[in-house]
Write a protein that holds these residues in place. Structure first.
Motif, mmCIF file in Angstrom:
data_model
loop_
_atom_site.group_PDB
_atom_site.id
_atom_site.type_symbol
_atom_site.label_atom_id
_atom_site.label_comp_id
_atom_site.label_asym_id
_atom_site.label_seq_id
_atom_site.Cartn_x
_atom_site.Cartn_y
_atom_site.Cartn_z
ATOM 1 N N ASN A 1 0.942 -1.041 -0.070
ATOM 2 C CA ASN A 1 -0.173 -0.014 0.036
ATOM 3 C C ASN A 1 1.006 1.371 -0.064
ATOM 4 O O ASN A 1 0.453 2.085 -0.703
ATOM 5 N N ASN B 1 3.798 1.808 -1.418
ATOM 6 C CA ASN B 1 4.374 1.527 -2.670
ATOM 7 C C ASN B 1 3.468 2.132 -3.735
ATOM 8 O O ASN B 1 3.836 3.167 -4.256
ATOM 9 N N SER B 2 2.245 1.786 -3.554
ATOM 10 C CA SER B 2 1.119 2.488 -4.590
ATOM 11 C C SER B 2 0.814 3.798 -4.082
ATOM 12 O O SER B 2 0.578 4.558 -4.971
ATOM 13 N N SER B 3 0.881 3.899 -2.897
ATOM 14 C CA SER B 3 0.708 5.592 -2.353
ATOM 15 C C SER B 3 1.425 6.364 -2.969
ATOM 16 O O SER B 3 1.388 7.501 -3.391
ATOM 17 N N ALA C 1 3.569 5.867 -5.442
ATOM 18 C CA ALA C 1 3.351 5.962 -7.097
ATOM 19 C C ALA C 1 2.298 6.759 -7.324
ATOM 20 O O ALA C 1 2.376 7.700 -8.263
#
Lengths: 161, 161
Positions: free
Chosen positions: A10, A12-14, A16
């Motif tokens: 989460n 990392n995707s945040s 990104a």
DNA sequence: GTTGAATTGACAGTATGCTGTCAAAACGGT
DNA sequence: ACCGTTTTGACAGCATACTGTCAATTCAAC
């Protein structure tokens, strides 16, 4: 354990996603600027071009509020642009048999001619931009943006309740 | 033969790109609207939040023109926002030993506190948006946007010559 | 040191989009 | 037929970002 892994993904995707936000802002600004320059020779701006295009592509003449919904803008914004296009003689406001106040927005002859001219500019411009870009990647990017927008508007609705 | 295949590919990517344009417009609008609502409780707007964040994240205090370049905006836009943030007491303009006119923009104590508050709002917001989204897809989308912006600005430069 | 280019802030003007509000008109349920 | 809701256009006000222009300042080349 699971929660830790979840957090990591989460996070990392945040990160990104935050980076994507900036790219969206920049791309939007560049797009509007380029669009303005493209249609400037025709005495148009990016926003008026989009309204003119929406009117031209509609199956039948529509009132302002309907065009606004089509474009995802407010009535007021589109109203101003339509009024300016009418002042410039590019569109005409015809009586609506089903609604006395809600006039129907139609292209004038001059507007038709302008729309054709726009197409002649737009086609090679977009082709040039798209040259060498991968269709699948473009579509994948569009999907991400649509998903993002969907989530954003869902959040807005929840707050509005 | 080759040119025909090339045209076909190009046509598809052009169509995909035109669709992407609309998604960029919509995503940008949704992003600004959501950002405004997010920081509204703090008396901020999306634009002021971004400026405040840029100031807060900078390694050292910078003059307005430098911040503007960082953000990809014009000096004038950032100048107005900085002035308003200064009026609100969130930033301070300190003397610049290297330039008499170009004051350095710093966070005030109140600005620091606000920045912390923003983070507490922003973090769960972004995490919630990112939940379930694939990192690779987000980054791929960002790459497409950067490529697009690069091409758009290249085109602008060519016209400006 | 002087001059010319680049940077910076300030001011004016314009374009776009938003919200809020109002009245006219159309629509729907009773 | 009536009344409340929704739609629509009109007007006002605000936020954002752009361009253009000017003078002050800094910096670099000579």
């Amino acid at each position: 354990m699971l929660s830790k892994r979840y957090d990591a993904v989460n996070m990392n995707s945040s990160t990104a996603l935050s980076a994507l936000f900036l790219d969206i802002f920049r791309a939007n600004a560049a797009l509007v600027a380029a669009g303005d320059q493209l249609v400037a020779p025709l005495g148009l701006t990016s926003a008026r071009w989009q309204v003119l295009g929406t009117v031209a592509m509609a199956n039948s003449p529509q009132p302002v509020a309907h065009i606004a919904r089509d474009m995802g803008l407010t009535r007021q914004s589109v109203q101003r642009l339509v009024n300016e296009l009418a002042d410039a003689g590019l569109v005409e406001l015809r009586d609506n048999p089903h609604h006395r106040r809600a006039k129907l927005v139609c292209l004038s002859d001059k507007g038709q001619a302008t729309f054709v001219s726009i197409h002649k500019l737009q086609r090679p411009w977009v082709d040039g931009l798209a040259e060498g870009m991968d269709v699948a990647r473009i579509e994948a990017a569009a999907e991400v943006l649509r998903a993002l927008r969907s989530r954003l508007e869902q959040g807005l609705d929840e707050r509005a309740e």
